[in-house]
Design a protein around this motif. Structure first.
Motif, PDB file in Angstrom:
ATOM      1  N   SER A 111       0.851  -1.195   0.000  1.00 33.64           N
ATOM      2  CA  SER A 111       0.000   0.000   0.000  1.00 33.64           C
ATOM      3  C   SER A 111       0.879   1.234   0.000  1.00 33.64           C
ATOM      4  O   SER A 111       1.741   1.403   0.868  1.00 33.64           O
ATOM      5  CB  SER A 111      -0.924   0.015   1.225  1.00 33.64           C
ATOM      6  N   ILE A 112       0.674   2.092  -0.980  1.00 26.60           N
ATOM      7  CA  ILE A 112       1.445   3.330  -1.060  1.00 26.60           C
ATOM      8  C   ILE A 112       1.098   4.278   0.080  1.00 26.60           C
ATOM      9  O   ILE A 112       1.891   5.145   0.463  1.00 26.60           O
ATOM     10  CB  ILE A 112       1.221   4.018  -2.427  1.00 26.60           C
ATOM     11  N   LEU A 113      -0.093   4.106   0.660  1.00 23.50           N
ATOM     12  CA  LEU A 113      -0.526   4.971   1.763  1.00 23.50           C
ATOM     13  C   LEU A 113       0.411   4.850   2.965  1.00 23.50           C
ATOM     14  O   LEU A 113       0.609   5.827   3.696  1.00 23.50           O
ATOM     15  CB  LEU A 113      -1.960   4.625   2.168  1.00 23.50           C
ATOM     16  N   SER A 114       0.977   3.674   3.163  1.00 21.78           N
ATOM     17  CA  SER A 114       1.897   3.478   4.289  1.00 21.78           C
ATOM     18  C   SER A 114       3.103   4.401   4.157  1.00 21.78           C
ATOM     19  O   SER A 114       3.548   5.001   5.142  1.00 21.78           O
ATOM     20  CB  SER A 114       2.361   2.018   4.342  1.00 21.78           C
ATOM     21  N   TYR A 115       3.629   4.538   2.951  1.00 21.81           N
ATOM     22  CA  TYR A 115       4.799   5.383   2.736  1.00 21.81           C
ATOM     23  C   TYR A 115       4.434   6.862   2.802  1.00 21.81           C
ATOM     24  O   TYR A 115       5.228   7.685   3.263  1.00 21.81           O
ATOM     25  CB  TYR A 115       5.453   5.039   1.399  1.00 21.81           C
TER      26      TYR A 115
END
Length: 464
Positions: A111-115
């Motif tokens: 998930s790009i949201l984590s970064y």
């Protein structure tokens, strides 16, 4: 106009030129102290108070010019290079986790949201005033200890490790070892100038956190915490921050440490003897305990410097490696793209660690130096153990490769820690610990310094 009013007016004019608000109180104090000392010196020579004050101000020079010169030297120091390196680490981690997730059967974990969230944490910590850690050092240590005890007592075990489950999210208590070194360094900071008692209390403060890591359990986390704590304590004694004879202080640490490590090594070797024997000769248990070692080493053997490696005759494709996206991303990348990836990542880690250690050792305040050194040690030790483990020679499993290996908990914690470290490098110049002032005069210059955290102001008195 009275003496103190003249000095106050002069200091206000100086500080009107200073744009960095946080630096103004320290600069005012420095300039005032210098003026009062010069005034007292003239009064000792026979001048009355007002005349002595006027002479001190004239000797100091034009207030506006002095303020402009101080403004040039006292401003935040943006850490653009280290911010760029942190960004590169995150981009590499983003690419690696996306690529592995798309290439293996571990779909749904990326998930790009984590970064994005991790970068937000990093930026927030970068701009937070890190001195809040020093103001509440003991409270932070006790808070981390209390939360950890609660977690150990009430969290369930999953695959032999304790997991803190919060709704849809879960946190492995293994990663407590990433914040324990910081908690310990803050305790050491609170014990500064307390002599032998401070050293003994610091030694005792190490024990409960170490015990919790044995309960979790995480040997890799315990080793990381122990090395960090030992380094921090030795560093503090060598810098004289406890105010004791350095030889006596070092003996006070080394003797119980050697005894404790000897006993601990005996129990660890006894408990892990089978694992150690397999580590030394994994071929003897290739289909059992040595399976993972043989698997990793076979894939590494098939890798080339540039490009995709060959297929293992025994194990087949790289996807046969368990937990490849979480525990062994470097093995996957080395096999898919070559050793050049390992060299590039290792080079970045070395550069980041060297710069971090160098800057931490140059910090003038006790708080800044302790916290920065603790964080860069945590980063470096994580990286070393993870890389060794991914080469198939890790006796114990690595925790994480900061920003690169998969795992939101480690990602967020490392983002916060590195953000705090860069905050120290950005504003640490103006942090002054409570200590005695040392005044040095040389020619027509006055240099103010402190035994600990200091801001050096060179005041050239030639200007009129």
């Amino acid at each position: 106009m009275q003496s103190f009013e003249l000095i106050k007016e002069y200091c206000n004019k100086v500080c009107e030129q200073i744009r960095w608000k946080k630096a103004k109180p320290i600069i005012i104090a420095e300039v005032e102290n210098h003026l009062y000392d010069q005034r007292d010196a003239y009064m000792a020579s026979g001048d009355d108070e007002n005349a002595a004050t006027q002479k001190a101000i004239v000797q100091m020079g034009d207030a506006i010019f002095l303020g402009q010169e101080l403004d040039k030297t006292h401003k935040p120091r943006p850490q653009w290079f280290m911010i760029a390196l942190t960004g590169i680490f995150m981009i590499i981690g983003l690419f690696i986790n996306y690529y592995i997730n798309a290439s293996t059967e571990s779909k749904g974990t990326f998930s790009i949201l984590s970064y994005i969230f991790a970068f937000g944490i990093f930026v927030c910590c970068y701009y937070i005033d890190f001195t809040v850690l020093g103001k509440h050092a003991m409270k932070i240590y006790l808070f981390i200890l209390t939360v950890s005890i609660v977690g150990v007592l009430f969290c369930p075990r999953v695959n032999g490790r304790q997991i803190w489950i919060m709704g849809m999210f879960s946190i492995s208590l293994t990663y407590l070892s990433l914040v324990f070194p910081l908690a310990f360094s803050l305790f050491v900071y609170s014990m500064r100038e307390k002599g032998i008692r401070g050293i003994l209390m610091s030694g005792l403060a190490y024990l409960p956190l170490a015990f919790l890591l044995t309960v979790v359990p995480t040997i890799s986390g315990l080793i990381l915490y122990t090395i960090s704590a030992f380094t921090i304590l030795i560093f503090s004694i060598c810098r004289g921050w406890f105010g004791v004879n350095k030889k006596h202080g070092l003996l006070l640490v080394f003797i119980p440490t050697v005894i404790m490590l000897t006993v601990s090594c005996f129990f660890i070797v006894h408990r892990m003897w089978n694992r150690i024997s397999v580590f030394l000769n994994p071929e003897q248990a290739r289909q059992e305990a040595g399976y993972q070692y043989c698997l990793i080493r076979d894939f590494i053997t098939e890798a080339v410097f540039w490009g995709k490696g060959g297929v293992s005759e025994i194990f087949g494709d790289i996807t046969a490696l368990p937990n490849v996206n979480t525990d062994y991303p470097l093995v996957y990348l080395i096999h898919q793209f070559g050793f050049v990836v390992l060299l590039f990542i290792t080079l970045l880690v070395v550069i980041f660690s060297i710069i971090g250690i160098y800057k931490a050792l140059r910090e003038k305040s006790i708080l800044g130096s302790l916290v920065a050194l603790t964080i860069i040690l945590t980063f470096t030790l994580q990286s070393i153990s993870f890389i060794i483990d991914n080469l198939g020679y890790g006796l114990i499993s690595g925790l994480s490769l900061p920003f690169i290996s998969y795992g939101n908990t480690a990602l967020f914690l490392n983002a916060a820690l590195i953000g705090f470290m860069l905050s120290i490098f950005r504003t640490g110049e103006i942090v002054v610990d409570r200590c005695s002032e040392t005044k040095i005069s040389k020619g027509n210059q006055s240099i103010f310094s402190y035994e600990d955290g200091k801001i050096i102001i060179n005041l050239n008195t030639n200007h009129s």
